[in-house]
Design a protein around this motif. Structure first.
Motif, PDB file in Angstrom:
ATOM      1  N   LEU A 137       0.774  -1.200  -0.141  1.00 37.45           N
ATOM      2  CA  LEU A 137      -0.185  -0.005  -0.106  1.00 37.45           C
ATOM      3  C   LEU A 137       0.659   1.422   0.075  1.00 37.45           C
ATOM      4  N   SER A 138       0.543   2.335  -0.838  1.00 39.29           N
ATOM      5  CA  SER A 138       1.019   3.506  -0.700  1.00 39.29           C
ATOM      6  C   SER A 138       0.109   4.561  -1.020  1.00 39.29           C
ATOM      7  N   ALA A 139       0.352   5.766  -0.597  1.00 39.48           N
ATOM      8  CA  ALA A 139      -0.536   7.158  -0.789  1.00 39.48           C
ATOM      9  C   ALA A 139       0.160   8.278  -1.150  1.00 39.48           C
ATOM     10  N   VAL A 140      -0.366   8.839  -2.186  1.00 34.27           N
ATOM     11  CA  VAL A 140       0.027  10.191  -2.737  1.00 34.27           C
ATOM     12  C   VAL A 140      -1.085  11.257  -2.625  1.00 34.27           C
ATOM     13  N   LEU A 151      -2.174   5.526   6.249  1.00 40.47           N
ATOM     14  CA  LEU A 151      -1.825   4.104   6.033  1.00 40.47           C
ATOM     15  C   LEU A 151      -1.000   3.571   7.522  1.00 40.47           C
ATOM     16  N   ASP A 152      -1.152   4.395   8.620  1.00 39.39           N
ATOM     17  CA  ASP A 152      -0.187   4.023   9.791  1.00 39.39           C
ATOM     18  C   ASP A 152      -1.253   3.553  10.711  1.00 39.39           C
ATOM     19  N   ASN A 174      -9.736   8.161  18.577  1.00 39.99           N
ATOM     20  CA  ASN A 174      -9.180   8.886  19.720  1.00 39.99           C
ATOM     21  C   ASN A 174      -7.691   8.758  19.885  1.00 39.99           C
ATOM     22  N   ASP A 175      -6.963   7.666  19.106  1.00 42.40           N
ATOM     23  CA  ASP A 175      -5.578   7.743  19.149  1.00 42.40           C
ATOM     24  C   ASP A 175      -5.105   8.582  17.983  1.00 42.40           C
ATOM     25  N   CYS A 176      -5.897   9.194  17.214  1.00 40.82           N
ATOM     26  CA  CYS A 176      -5.319   9.992  16.097  1.00 40.82           C
ATOM     27  C   CYS A 176      -5.141  11.297  16.360  1.00 40.82           C
ATOM     28  N   LYS A 177      -3.952  11.657  16.720  1.00 40.50           N
ATOM     29  CA  LYS A 177      -3.689  13.266  17.159  1.00 40.50           C
ATOM     30  C   LYS A 177      -3.476  13.910  15.938  1.00 40.50           C
ATOM     31  N   ARG A 178      -3.222  15.279  16.265  1.00 37.65           N
ATOM     32  CA  ARG A 178      -2.760  16.211  15.082  1.00 37.65           C
ATOM     33  C   ARG A 178      -1.648  15.530  14.070  1.00 37.65           C
ATOM     34  N   VAL A 179      -0.783  15.024  15.034  1.00 36.03           N
ATOM     35  CA  VAL A 179       0.456  14.834  14.313  1.00 36.03           C
ATOM     36  C   VAL A 179       0.258  13.489  13.327  1.00 36.03           C
ATOM     37  N   ASN A 180      -0.747  12.935  13.682  1.00 40.30           N
ATOM     38  CA  ASN A 180      -1.126  11.504  12.816  1.00 40.30           C
ATOM     39  C   ASN A 180      -2.068  11.960  11.620  1.00 40.30           C
ATOM     40  N   LEU A 207      -7.471  13.956   6.861  1.00 41.20           N
ATOM     41  CA  LEU A 207      -7.959  12.645   7.140  1.00 41.20           C
ATOM     42  C   LEU A 207      -7.141  11.838   7.995  1.00 41.20           C
ATOM     43  N   CYS A 208      -7.627  11.094   9.004  1.00 42.10           N
ATOM     44  CA  CYS A 208      -6.970  10.118   9.889  1.00 42.10           C
ATOM     45  C   CYS A 208      -6.421   8.817   9.402  1.00 42.10           C
ATOM     46  N   GLU A 209      -7.397   8.075   8.640  1.00 44.66           N
ATOM     47  CA  GLU A 209      -7.019   6.758   8.055  1.00 44.66           C
ATOM     48  C   GLU A 209      -7.989   6.481   6.931  1.00 44.66           C
TER      49      GLU A 209
END
Length: 276
Positions: free
Chosen positions: A134-137, A158-159, A164-170, A267-269
């Motif tokens: 998997l890859s994302a652009v 894709l991480d 609730n675990d998805c913080k700003r840096v994610n 987006l988070c995920e």
């Protein structure tokens, strides 16, 4: 389990009683249970199809059979319109689950929503793993300039971090631009069953509007769905169920900016599921 089975049996009995003598009675083999009283919210769900019959029993009989044949169907809404008219709708081309797990409903009298058992739904597809390359652009990547530069790359979707675990840096974030997009690709061609999109959780959920979800294979583009996002909220989970012919090597999520407007895609995920 007994409650689920009871609801399924009642649905079949009602359908059978309403059929004329020259019609063949057939009960669905699926287990469905009554999830809530009310109707699907039109701004938070797009039904697959709608059928009207002269009785609730006939509507249930026809819709349960439709749902059994349609790999996208995860539930049935049954409504009594008037004594001689009932409506059923299959859920859904897409629908939204809020961060507390609530389904898209309105308190409309005369309607009930029946949900397919989780095991029946999950048996239809398998999530693509990292083994699928998997890859994302994306159209752009926002970089926050401060004491330290912080980048919000497409790879964040894709991480495996959401909710609730998805913080700003994610988060993945585009710059503010016209028609921002993100594309997820993988090795080989699959038949897409479902796409799950996790909206930003800690803020800014209302930015996810006018989202077009498409798939591509050998240069040919098909549509999984269009989400207006009129009531987008923080932490929303969007589920798109693609048509049976969705053979693809990539999926693209793009905000269609209105004339004279620009948007930011956050987006988070993103999860891709192939048909089993």
């Amino acid at each position: 389990m007994q409650f689920q089975f009871f609801n399924t049996v009642i649905a079949c009995i009602l359908a059978s009683l309403q059929l004329s003598h020259n019609q063949q009675s057939r009960c669905t083999t699926y287990t469905m249970h009554k999830k809530f009283i009310g109707s699907l919210h039109d701004d938070r769900a797009k039904p697959l199809w709608e059928i009207e019959k002269e009785s609730v029993g006939l509507a249930m009989h026809v819709c349960f059979a439709y749902c059994e044949r349609d790999q996208r169907c995860v539930g049935i809404e049954i409504c009594t319109i008037r004594p001689d008219l009932a409506r059923c709708r299959g859920c859904c081309e897409w629908y939204v689950v809020d961060k507390d797990g609530g389904l898209p409903r309105t308190a409309i009298g005369g309607c009930k929503y029946f949900e397919l058992s989780k095991n029946s739904v999950e048996s239809r597809g398998t999530r693509l793993s990292t083994n699928s390359n998997l890859s994302a652009v994306a159209s752009s990547t926002y970089i926050e300039h401060g004491i330290l530069e912080v980048e919000y790359p497409a790879s964040n979707v894709l991480d495996g971090i959401y909710g609730n675990d998805c913080k700003r840096v994610n988060v993945y974030s585009s710059v503010i631009e016209k028609n921002p997009w993100l594309e997820v690709a993988w090795s080989g061609t699959i038949t897409i069953w479902r796409i799950i999109i996790y909206n930003r959780y800690e803020c800014c959920g209302s930015r996810l509007v006018n989202l077009n979800v498409t798939y591509k294979n050998n240069g040919v583009t098909g549509i999984c769905g269009f989400y207006p996002g009129l009531l987008s909220r923080d932490g929303d989970i969007l589920l798109f169920y693609c048509p049976p012919e969705a053979h693809a090597t990539s999926v693209k999520l793009q905000i269609h900016s209105k004339p004279g407007q620009i948007n930011e895609l956050n987006l988070c995920e993103v999860e891709i599921y192939k048909k089993s």
